[in-house]
Design a protein around this motif. Sequence first.
Motif: not given
Ligand code: SAM
Length: 288
Positions: A88-90, A96-98, A121-123, A141-143, A166-168
């Motif tokens: 699992v991730s956080d 996915i960016s983890d 997943s946030a994406v 992902g993150f730029l 994009l994640y930011e």
């Molecule tokens: N593994 C995660 C996923 O599947 O979405 C993404 C982990 S990445 C380290 C963290 C990024 O995901 C955040 O900086 C943000 O861009 C996005 N994110 C995660 N949770 C979010 C939420 N509840 N609302 C909006 N963006 C979120």
Amino acid sequence: MMGAGPARGALVLVGTPIGNLADLSPRAVDALAGADLICCEDTRRTGRLLQHAGIDRPALRTVNDHTEVRAVADVVRRVASGERVAVVSDAGMPGISDPGERLVRAVIAEGHAVEVVPGPSAVVAALVVSGLPAGRFVFEGFLPRKGSARSSRLDALAAERRTAVLYEAPHRLARTLVDLVDARGGERRVALARELTKLHEEVWRGTLAEAVVWAGDREPPGELVVVLEGAPEAPDADDPAIEAELRRALAAGVSARDAAAEVARSLGVAKRRAYALVTDLDPEGEAG
Ligand code: SAM
């Protein structure tokens, strides 16, 4: 194996909530409760999730960006010996960016099973709520934070026809929006999806230029995803067409660098390409 019945000995990728704990699926709870070991980014955070799910005394191991490489051999050995190792991730989907991808590849390479218990997943959540076309999309992902790695990704985004996600990090949002306006122009539509599934969930929609104002007026707005409209479906401008526009801009007294940026924006071509052409037209102009 095609069915969902558990095989012994497998790496099991388990999606967890991106904010709202009620999004933890019953299948995720079963997978975590039945795991011999749970690899997680942060044992305290995952410990709280497991407590919420009523899972007692799980065996946890920290696997994050720094420790994933070291964990690989032990995880592969455990799976080979018949253990079920959950990852699992956080938040959201591991990999996915983890962390997670290296474990998956290593377990596959040794011929063992990898299973998935899909979850939020946030994406995907941000894409579908954005209102922008979701039929074809790219996930960035993150730029990269700076340098040529960042500018070449921004250039690629300028020409990208598909919706881009994009994640930011909140404190970098304003800067990234300004860079996107620079690369793509201010007219492109964008959605900023913040705090998804949480109390203060909000989806802001407008143009990139308006988004710069929105972000500039705010405290860092919590976790967020940027969803960008793709470039218009126009035929690619060819080199003579780009050069004609560059000549027009240079003749109007614009510097080579600004001419390249302006023409890249107006014709929807990569800035890098416009810079290369303007350098040929105006070698003294220091476009790059
Ligand atoms: N593994 C995660 C996923 O599947 O979405 C993404 C982990 S990445 C380290 C963290 C990024 O995901 C955040 O900086 C943000 O861009 C996005 N994110 C995660 N949770 C979010 C939420 N509840 N609302 C909006 N963006 C979120």
